[in-house]
Every structure is written in structure tokens, then in C-alpha cells.
Design a protein around this motif. Sequence first.
Motif, PDB file in Angstrom:
ATOM      1  N   ALA A  81     -20.004 -31.335 -19.960  1.00 28.53           N
ATOM      2  CA  ALA A  81     -21.321 -31.322 -20.582  1.00 28.53           C
ATOM      3  C   ALA A  81     -22.125 -32.575 -20.252  1.00 28.53           C
ATOM      4  N   ALA A  82     -21.500 -33.558 -19.596  1.00 32.92           N
ATOM      5  CA  ALA A  82     -22.204 -34.803 -19.311  1.00 32.92           C
ATOM      6  C   ALA A  82     -23.026 -34.671 -18.039  1.00 32.92           C
ATOM      7  N   LEU A  83     -24.106 -35.450 -17.969  1.00 28.10           N
ATOM      8  CA  LEU A  83     -24.976 -35.399 -16.804  1.00 28.10           C
ATOM      9  C   LEU A  83     -24.459 -36.373 -15.741  1.00 28.10           C
ATOM     10  N   PRO A  84     -24.660 -36.035 -14.477  1.00 37.36           N
ATOM     11  CA  PRO A  84     -24.217 -36.943 -13.417  1.00 37.36           C
ATOM     12  C   PRO A  84     -24.997 -38.257 -13.443  1.00 37.36           C
ATOM     13  N   LYS A 106     -20.738 -34.180 -29.845  1.00 35.63           N
ATOM     14  CA  LYS A 106     -21.028 -33.153 -30.845  1.00 35.63           C
ATOM     15  C   LYS A 106     -20.319 -31.825 -30.519  1.00 35.63           C
ATOM     16  N   ILE A 107     -20.153 -31.540 -29.228  1.00 34.49           N
ATOM     17  CA  ILE A 107     -19.375 -30.340 -28.875  1.00 34.49           C
ATOM     18  C   ILE A 107     -17.932 -30.550 -29.307  1.00 34.49           C
ATOM     19  N   ARG A 108     -17.430 -31.764 -29.076  1.00 34.33           N
ATOM     20  CA  ARG A 108     -16.043 -32.041 -29.442  1.00 34.33           C
ATOM     21  C   ARG A 108     -15.849 -31.930 -30.958  1.00 34.33           C
ATOM     22  N   GLN A 109     -16.861 -32.350 -31.718  1.00 37.22           N
ATOM     23  CA  GLN A 109     -16.756 -32.240 -33.187  1.00 37.22           C
ATOM     24  C   GLN A 109     -17.047 -30.821 -33.674  1.00 37.22           C
ATOM     25  N   LYS A 110     -17.318 -29.911 -32.757  1.00 34.84           N
ATOM     26  CA  LYS A 110     -17.648 -28.516 -33.054  1.00 34.84           C
ATOM     27  C   LYS A 110     -18.962 -28.390 -33.825  1.00 34.84           C
ATOM     28  N   VAL A 111     -19.759 -29.434 -33.780  1.00 29.80           N
ATOM     29  CA  VAL A 111     -21.063 -29.324 -34.425  1.00 29.80           C
ATOM     30  C   VAL A 111     -21.972 -28.475 -33.540  1.00 29.80           C
ATOM     31  N   PHE A 112     -21.872 -28.669 -32.214  1.00 30.95           N
ATOM     32  CA  PHE A 112     -22.665 -27.874 -31.270  1.00 30.95           C
ATOM     33  C   PHE A 112     -21.770 -26.825 -30.612  1.00 30.95           C
ATOM     34  N   PRO A 113     -22.379 -25.719 -30.174  1.00 25.39           N
ATOM     35  CA  PRO A 113     -21.599 -24.699 -29.453  1.00 25.39           C
ATOM     36  C   PRO A 113     -21.094 -25.270 -28.116  1.00 25.39           C
ATOM     37  N   PRO A 114     -20.039 -24.691 -27.563  1.00 20.78           N
ATOM     38  CA  PRO A 114     -19.409 -25.266 -26.360  1.00 20.78           C
ATOM     39  C   PRO A 114     -20.323 -25.276 -25.138  1.00 20.78           C
ATOM     40  N   ASP A 115     -21.325 -24.408 -25.108  1.00 21.49           N
ATOM     41  CA  ASP A 115     -22.181 -24.366 -23.922  1.00 21.49           C
ATOM     42  C   ASP A 115     -23.418 -25.243 -24.051  1.00 21.49           C
ATOM     43  N   ALA A 116     -23.461 -26.073 -25.082  1.00 20.74           N
ATOM     44  CA  ALA A 116     -24.607 -26.972 -25.238  1.00 20.74           C
ATOM     45  C   ALA A 116     -24.634 -27.951 -24.063  1.00 20.74           C
ATOM     46  N   ARG A 117     -25.841 -28.261 -23.575  1.00 16.04           N
ATOM     47  CA  ARG A 117     -25.974 -29.161 -22.435  1.00 16.04           C
ATOM     48  C   ARG A 117     -27.172 -30.090 -22.650  1.00 16.04           C
ATOM     49  N   ALA A 118     -27.103 -31.261 -22.001  1.00 18.09           N
ATOM     50  CA  ALA A 118     -28.241 -32.175 -22.039  1.00 18.09           C
ATOM     51  C   ALA A 118     -29.183 -31.841 -20.889  1.00 18.09           C
ATOM     52  N   LEU A 119     -30.456 -32.161 -21.064  1.00 18.47           N
ATOM     53  CA  LEU A 119     -31.461 -31.817 -20.070  1.00 18.47           C
ATOM     54  C   LEU A 119     -32.444 -32.979 -19.944  1.00 18.47           C
ATOM     55  N   SER A 145     -26.810 -23.589 -23.039  1.00 17.14           N
ATOM     56  CA  SER A 145     -27.005 -22.943 -21.743  1.00 17.14           C
ATOM     57  C   SER A 145     -26.677 -21.452 -21.799  1.00 17.14           C
ATOM     58  N   ALA A 146     -25.880 -21.041 -22.761  1.00 14.69           N
ATOM     59  CA  ALA A 146     -25.583 -19.615 -22.889  1.00 14.69           C
ATOM     60  C   ALA A 146     -26.756 -18.870 -23.526  1.00 14.69           C
ATOM     61  N   ARG A 147     -27.420 -19.535 -24.446  1.00 11.90           N
ATOM     62  CA  ARG A 147     -28.493 -18.885 -25.196  1.00 11.90           C
ATOM     63  C   ARG A 147     -29.824 -18.999 -24.447  1.00 11.90           C
ATOM     64  N   THR A 148     -30.014 -20.118 -23.747  1.00  9.99           N
ATOM     65  CA  THR A 148     -31.284 -20.369 -23.080  1.00  9.99           C
ATOM     66  C   THR A 148     -31.031 -20.665 -21.602  1.00  9.99           C
ATOM     67  N   PRO A 149     -30.730 -19.618 -20.829  1.00 13.82           N
ATOM     68  CA  PRO A 149     -30.407 -19.887 -19.417  1.00 13.82           C
ATOM     69  C   PRO A 149     -31.620 -20.379 -18.634  1.00 13.82           C
TER      70      PRO A 149
END
Lengths: 261, 349, 278, 404
Positions: D368-371, D281-294, D167-171
Motif C-alpha cells: 500500500a506504500a507509494l514508491p 491503518k490497513i494493518r489496524q483494520k481501520v481501513f479496508p485492505p485495498d485502501a491506497r494513497a494517491l 482501489s477496489a471501490r474507486t478504480p
Amino acid sequence: MIGARRDGFLLAALGAWVLTPIAVLIVRAFAQSWRFPQILPDATDAWPALSAAGTGRVTSALIASLALALATGLFGTVIGFLIARSAVRVGRRFQQLTLAAAFFTVIAPPIALGVGLQVAVLGIGLGGTFTGVFLAHLVPVTGYLTLFAVGVFASFDLSLEDEARTLGASPWQVLSRIVVPLLGRRLGEGLILGGLVSWGQLAITLLVGGGVVRTLPVELLSMVQSGNDQAGAFAALMLSLPPMFAIGLLTVGARRTGASL
Amino acid sequence: MTIRNGLELSHAYVPFGEKTGLEDVNLQVARGERVALLGPSGVGKTSLLRAIAGLGKLSSGTVRVDGRDVTAAPPEGRGIVYMHQSPSLFPHVSVLDNVAFPLEVRGVPRSAARAAATELLERVRLRSAALRQPSTLSGGQRHRVALARALAADPAVLLLDEPFASLDPGLRAEVRDAVVDLLERGDGPAVLLVTHDVDEAAGLADRLAVLLQARIAQIGVPAEVLACPRSLAVARFVGLPNLMRGVRDRRAVVTCALGAFDRPGPPGPVVVTARGGALRVRARQGGATIGTVRGLVDRVHGTAVRIDVDGERLLAVPELGLQLEVGASVDVVVDPTSLHVIEEPADGD
Amino acid sequence: MSRRDLPGLLAAVVVASPVLIGAVYSTLAAVGLVGVGAQGFTLERVIDTLTSSETWSGVAWTFATAGAATAVAVAAAFVLAVRVRDRRFGQVMAMLPMAVPHVAAALAALLMFGQSGLLSRLTYALGLTTAPADFQPLVYDRAGVSLVLTFVWKELPYLTLTAMAVLLVDSRELEEVARTLGATARQTFWRVTWPQLWRGTAPAVIAAFAFLVGQYEMPALLAPSNPTALSILIYERAVDPNLLRRGEAHVLGLLALSISGLLVVAHQWWRARAEPGP
Amino acid sequence: MLGLLAFAIACRSSGPPASPPAGTLAAGSWDRVLSQARGTTVVWRMWRGDPAINAYVDGWVAPRMRDQYGVSVEAVEGQGPELVNILATEREAMAGRPGTTSLVWINGETFAQLRSENLLDGPWADGLPNASLIDSDSSIVSRDFEQDPAGYEAPWGMVQFALIYDSARTPDAPTSISALAAWIQRHPGRFTHDQQFTGMTFLKSVMYGLAGGVQAFQGGFDEQRYRQGRERLFSWLTSIRPFLWRNGRTYPPDVAAMHRLFANGEIDFTMSNNQNEVVTKIRQKVFPPDARALLLEEGTIANAHYVGIPINAPNAAGAMVLANFLLSPEAQLEKQRGDVWGDSTVLDVASLPTPWPSRFEAVARDAAALPRELLASRARPEVHPLYHARLLQDWRQTMRRGTP
């Protein structure tokens, strides 16, 4: 010494070529995140790799791999030298056939060889067991070691055995007092070579072990396939260290006996 | 002095592993001449040969070939061919191509090289084997091919390292004859060969050089070296029998078990030697030294008899028709001029 | 043959038998008699597979990459064997990659040669590229650059050690003979050393090539999706959601096995020619 | 060959005595099942690629099974198509003797294949004590790719396909299929999909969306409807292909490669069959902290996953006890935790006895989880597995080889 010009540049290039990928794996194993365009990672911490690698699982896989390598190296050496010795003594035609068979098990694609091994091992009721994987590994290991032992016997005087017999030695004494001491170092090399062959097996382990028998390469594959590169790099290093140690042993052994590799 | 043709080695020091192998070796071999290097194993014969060929290094000294200093030249630029103990034929090419090899690497066109090689094979009587692979040849045949190949290089110097060592006696003769045959012709190369077989060296070489304790102990024509060794060590090495204690008095009279004879030199203990053939044994008739028969030795050249004379054990030739019994007394006859005196005391004196 | 040679020969038969069992089973599976999705005898799977352009472009690509890698590795191994055979550092370096598993080597290649890999970061740092996409694709690429390099990296030790062994045993004396017979260092290399290396390493070269043709892990991580490497094709067929197509994995496996078989025959023929009987 | 046969006969192990088949057990009393299971080991074949799932199975489920039921759980590799091969080859080569596997983690296509090859035991699932807690009204749980589980598999969890972006890279991340196409065309080289299951699920989601909804494909496989859907999908793909990563000439081999490319910024989207993978994956630091599902507005594919018992299972009783435990509220709750696995429950939470409903409500929601409401509104059921098989084959033939 002709043709062996001392070439420092070449040695340096060889060192860089061999060591760079290993260095990259080491850095990756300690890098928590290492994103483009960082040349070096900003945060290093081996703990996530350790915990993701699930220390217990990796340790048990390490033990399984070591046990397999040792067992197949040992049995493969005995069987391979036995086959080679017979092949060298019998007629040329039979020798060619034996060598072709050994060669075939070595170069048959693991996927193709694995199918046969899977059917054979499952057929004897050992699918998914350590014994089954051991027997399956033994096939390519023995193939390699047969070829290796044939090379050894090519420069080994088999008439020594006959001579020892005429001097009054029993077959067992010939083995323990003549053959084993003479072949000593070569047997050790065979053990290590066989262990290395077993150590790297993946397709056969998966097919025959059916996922139940977990060796380090199996663990490594699932880590790499889960996209966790840090854990993958860590497991890769774990997987590389014992063979590196074995190779070190081999070179030191060669230096001590003054023999060339 | 620099010789104009053949090999000249001056003040050569040859390293041998960590320690010094050979010191101050001076040697000249003329074209057409054959010199044998004799010496016990480990004295550095092979190292010397390899250094001459450019395969090893001299610590100092010079190598000249036909007057040209080749000490620093690469092996191929010396005009020297070195033949290993075993005939190292190239296994991947035919017999013919083995022989043609030296010509081809000198830029001789392939067809011409092969024609010349065929001729050389003819000379070693192996023309029919030209197209065979080396692995199919017998041991003697391989040596002959290697020889033909060496000659194809038209060397100024030919170095042979134990050329016959790996052959059984029958083949030895075959190969030796081939060597002699080939080298007799025309203006051949200077040949330096290494061996530890004295008889072979004597039969083949014009001169012998005996290497003992890091130096050339003696060099000369075979008859001279074998009959008149300069030292006890040389005498022992060439296997001279009949080494007797002797002593020379102030009047230059040398006394030994076989009697006394004049031989100028400084007074003191010496060793007297006699070649086996110089001593003869006949039935007792007086006027000669008396010996006791110890036993008989059958040899290729005839029977020799071991006798005991005044405590010295000697080997002599029996007269024709002589009946010999162990323990019998016999006359030992010797021509004093055939006795050789080594100017050093016998061991233990 | 004496009685005490019997156990050894028997062992050889036993060791080789899985290959035969595999071949028989695969043949049955290829014609639909056994295995998942088997529905009775049919040649459809065999014909479909052998007439598919995907199969042959995969085989061709696999041959090309394995062949290129083998050629490069052989050349490098020969150079190393000739030049560093007396250097212990060289020997150890030459052996080291043996210790690194194939998956790990491929992972390292991804980290180095990917468009966001180390090389790309270096060119970025030097201002030569401005984004990962600017960097020449070296992984998943049609030319298979990183795959070939990884192949070379993994096969080099085996070939170098073989070449070193050949040179140590057979060649030194022959090289000396050649030099004193008048050959220059260069002539000696091309006329003596090189042919010796070829003769001695031919089995190892064949084995290396065959191994690369059958290798799965490295193509799985580095190969492009099109053309599809032979081992990947086998895997894809073996897990195809269409059960009927799983027989094709066996057809392709047999194809790979036949290639190996041909290579064994070629090798035996080579040996027989190089070492004629007494 | 003779030697091997002799050896084979010598080594032939009789194996442990097989427990009765699951179908027979299910007909009897549950107490009998429990007593038969005590002291046994269950070999459970599953996907072992996610450290989070492995930790849940090995570190949470296994000890409880041991303590509560005296059953050892051994989770091993083996999923999907490979699983079918393993079971079929075992049955073929082992000639009626029990195999290695007692429980398998399956769904959809794999379930269909195991059923068609007659490799599953049953029916047994409806006889589990906890079967009554299952949310049987959910179309996603009660129908596995339109198939009736028919008691041959018991549901375990539920996941939903999601795109993942930073979400930081692709707003300006697109949220519909057409917006996605436009975005791809505006950002050449920044989007792709993998060649395996996840990639195909993405393509299926798009295929449904382009056809106006999943309804168009429901009710079994239909060649005509498939072809229409495929043509729309392939023309959409053709329009974006030049703008895909590497111009669509090559595709990442698997979803792990996708994640790697995404993490390194080579592409801006990766994808997952599990909407919560982004959290782990964010917790494992594989993905950046602002990664989000869509989730795309047209909806994305959701499916339930199940466990089954192979026909040659050596320990059906233990497998049934394990399957029942996996359906217990405590196991389902633990599994749904974002910091454990994030796999949605298959239970009818509302009808659970107190205090379970509130506990499920209280499961910590990760940033990072979806509702859950959004997930539910955009979830689309799977259709007949043949659509997947055909789409995979056709995509390989045409789109992958570049010869449409």
C-alpha cells in the motif's frame, strides 16, 4: 403511591434507551471491522483493541484515574462537609454567599474554570504533576460535595452536637461518636459522588496536567481522535466499569439501609 | 343496618405490613358526631384512617359514606378528607390558594373559590394572612389553615390523624378550640380522629373507640369508657388508677380492699376499679376503711393523695382543709355504686 | 459565627478562588496584557469577538441545543421520577449513563446515528434507504439531533435522581392531601407534583443547562461546522495559528463564564424567592 | 484569596536544579552533555494520536535511550498550537522557574510561533554529532516552511500529504486537480475534507496547483499573491461545493471523522499528512485492505518535522542526547519501516557509511506504500506559515459559513 402507576412499558423503554448505546460500544470494542451495511460485525476479535489500547498505558492511566477519584472523593467529602457545616451554622447571608461560590465552581464551563486552575496550579509550581491535577480536580469536586452536604445538613439536627457537648463529649468525641456515625451513609455517598466528578474530568486534567498526567479520559480522547474506534470503544468501556461498580455499591447500600436514593 | 348519614365501616380488616393490623372493625360515625380512636402506637390507627380515606387498602370490609359504598372509590371520590399529623400545606401557593384548592379542583371559578376561601380563613381568624406563603406561618396558624382547607372540601367525613401531636401544650389548646369551634356549626362532617392522648380524646370526642390487640376493645361515650372499662387492658390503657383485686362469692357479693358490696355476676376473682374522684379521704372518725397516707400528688385539678389500703395502692381526693402527713392513718370513703367491676382476674391470680 | 466555623468558611473561599483567578487572568488576556500573542493593551479582541456574527450565531445555537436537551431531559426526568420512583430497576437504569464518559457517549451516538450508523444500516436492511446518503443526517447536522439526544442521555440521570429525591422527601404527603381534598390524579399531578418538582429541581436544571453550554467533548464529535458551538469556538480561538486571535478565546471564555454567573444569580434569586427568610 | 496565597507559598516547590541552557551546552563538549544527561528524565511533548508512533517512541526509542544513555524518556501529549499555549502559560505563571517540558515535536507554524514568542532555546541543533548526517541539500529538510531552523530545531522526519481511497471501490480515482473536480461532480456527496490541519493542507495543495505551482507563493508572505491564490481556490471550491458530502454545508470536525466516514463508505476519499498512514491503518483494520494513497499530479505538500528545546526546559542536556539519538541511522531506519511508522528519513542516505545505505534500500516496501521516486517527484515544499493561518481564517469565514 398516587401518580406512581406501575408502567412496564416505560421501564422497558428506559432500559432500551439506556442500554442500547452501551451495547453498541461493547459490540464495537470487540469488532475488528464493522462497516456499512453490516448490522453485526463479521469479524470479532478484542485483541487489536487491547494491543492498540497499549495495555500498559491504559493500565497506568486507570491507576491514575482511580487514585485521583479516591483522593479527591476523600478530601472533597471532608472539605465539602466542613464548608457546608459552617455555612449552615452561620448567618443566612453568608450561607447564600458560600452556596453561590460552590454552585459557581460546579457550573462554570470547564474551559473557563480550567484557565484559572491552570494559572493557579502553575503558579504554585505544580503544573504537570499529579498533586497539581489532584488540587485542580478538588475544586469542582468540593463544589459538588458542598452542595450535596448542604442538602444533607438540611435534614440533620445540628443541635445534637450541642447536646452531646453538654453531656460531656469532647469535640473529637462528638465528631467520632455522633456526627460520623449519623452521617455515615451520606459520607459514603459523598465519596462516590466526588469520585465520579473527578473521574469524568477532561478539560481540567489536560490544562493542568499538561498532558503529563494521563488519566483514562485523556487516553480515551486521544484514541477517539486518532480514528481508532475499536480502541476508543474499548477504553470507553474500561472507563465506564468502575463508575458502574460505584453506582451498584450506592444502590446496594441504599437497599441495605432501607433508605431511598 | 345501613346508616343514612356519616361514616359506616363494616367488617373492616386492615393489613399492616406483612401481618394483619386490625380485624373486623365495625364503626359508625354520624354527621356532626366526633369519634376518637384511641390505641397504643403501632396498633394500626393510621393504617385504618388511610384505608378509610382510600390512601391505603382494606383487605376486606366496606366503607360507606352517607349510605354510599365507597370501598372501591378513589380518594377524591369519597367525600372524605384526611388530615395528616403535620399540616401539609402546599408550599408553592399562598395561604388563600391553599384553602381555595379543594374548590378549584371541583371546578369552582377562581374568584368564587377565593371568596369562599377568604370566608373560611375568617372563621379560623387568619384572613390577614391570606396572601402569605405557608412557610411564613407559625405552627398553630398552619394547623388552622389546614383545617380551613379541609372544610373547604365540604367533606362528609373528616379524618384527623393525631391532629395536635406536633404542637406544644399552649398551641394545642388554640388548635383544639379552633377545631371545636368550626365543627360545632351546623350540619358538620362526621369526624374520626386518632390520638393516644386520653384526656384530649375525652375532651373532644362524643364517643371513644379503644383499639387494642387488633380489635376495637371498647366503644362508647367517654364517661362510660373511662369509668367502666370492659377489660383490664382498656382500664390500663386509659390510665385508670385504683385497680384492686377482688372476689365475688356465690351471693353476688364482691369483696375488695375497700369492703364488700353487691354486684350481680358469676362468682370468681375480679378486678374492682374506682376513678380517682370516687375515693375520698377524711380525718379518722371511724365507720370507714382505714388507709395510710403515702404521699401527695399535685395536679392541675387539685391535690390527690396516695394511700395504702390493705396492701393496695390507691389514689384519692382529700377533703377540703384536711392536714395530711405521710404515714398518718385516714378514713377512706367510697360510694359503692361508683365502683366498677371488671369481669376478669387480676394479673398473677 | 464562631471560631470553629472559620476553617470551613476559609475553605469555601479557597475553593472558589480559582474561578476568580481565572476570571482575572482571562480579563487581562482578553485585553492583550498577558498570554500568548499579548502585545499590550487593546480592546480590539473584545470588540471583534463581541461584534462577530459567528460568536452570536454560535451562542444562539449552543443555547438552542442545550435548552432543547435540558427541556427534553427535564420532561423525561419528571415522568420517570413520577412513574418509576418505586422501582429499583428504574433507579439503576436512570443512574447508569452517569458511568459512561461524555466522549464515549458521543462515540456511541456516532456509531448509532451517523449516516452509516446502526440506524441507517437498519433502514438499509429494511429497504427504506439504498445508501448512507439517503439516511436523514442526524450527526453534524444543523438541528443537532444526535447532539441533543446525547446531551439528554447524559443529563437524564442527574435530573431524574434529583427529581426522585424531591418527590421522596416532599411530595408524597402533599399528593395524598390533594387527593383527599378532592383532586383527581391528573389534577394532583399538575397542581401539586409538578410545581413541587419544579421548585426542587430548579438548581439542578440550571446546573444541567450551564453544563451543556460549556460542554466541549460532545459538540467536538457531533456538532455541525456551521453554526459553530460556543465551546468549539473557544477551542478554535485558543489554538488559532494567528497568535493575536488567541485573546479572543479568553473573551469567549469570559462570555461563557458570565452566562454561568448570570445563571447562578438567577438561581440564588429563585431560592430566595422560594424560601423567604423567617 | 489570602488562603490560596498562603497555600501557594507553602507549596511552592523549588523544582529540580535546571541544567544549563542548550545553547551553552552546545558550545561545550558532547561528552559533558552526555554525562550531564545520565540519570535524568526527558519530558517530550508530542502528538500522541497515532498508536504506531506511540509504539515506536515508547517501545523502541525509550528503552534504547535508557540502556545506552541512562536517560528516561517520557512522551506526553502536547502539539502545535496547544503546545505554544502550554509553554507560554508555564513561563508566565511559573516566573522563571523551569517548566515541565524538555523536548517538543514541532514544525512550520508552531516553530514560527515559538520563535516569535521567544520560547525556544538555541542554537544547539547544528552541534549534535549526528547533525552531519542530515540531508541538508533537501529543500524540504533544510527549510521549515521557508524558515531557517537556525539551530533552534533539529530535523526528525519527513511526511507528504496524500489522498486515501479504496482501489477496489474507486478504480477510476482521479489523479489531477481538474480530474478530481470532475470526479466530485460525477459522484455527488462522496468527497469532503476536514476543518483542521489536514483539510487545510489539502486546500493549500490545491491552491498551489491552481496557481501553477508552489513557486508562486515562495519568498515570504505576499498579500497580493495570497489573494489571487485564494480567489482561484475559492472559485474552484464553489464549483464543487454542491457536490461535496452534505452539499458542503457541513464538514467533518477532524481527520479522525474523515477516516470513520471513509471506512464506513460514506465518502470515497480520506486524506492524511503522512503518505504512509494508509499502511498502518490497513494493518489496524481501520481501513479496508485495498485502501491506497494517491498523490495529485500537481504535487502535494511535503514537510519535515523537527524537535526543539523550550527556553525553560528543565533538562536541556537530556533533550539534546535524545534529539541526537533520533537522528542516528538506526533510529531513522526503524522509524521508516512501513510496519513501524513509515516516516521518511531526513538523513542523506547515500553518504552514510556502509552498510546503512543498503539497509535503507532494503526497508520492506508495503504493497500500500507509494514508491519513493514518485513521492520525491511530487513533493512540494511548504511556504510561509502565514499563508496557512490566513487560509484557515478565510475558509472559516466564507466557505464554512456558506457566505462567500
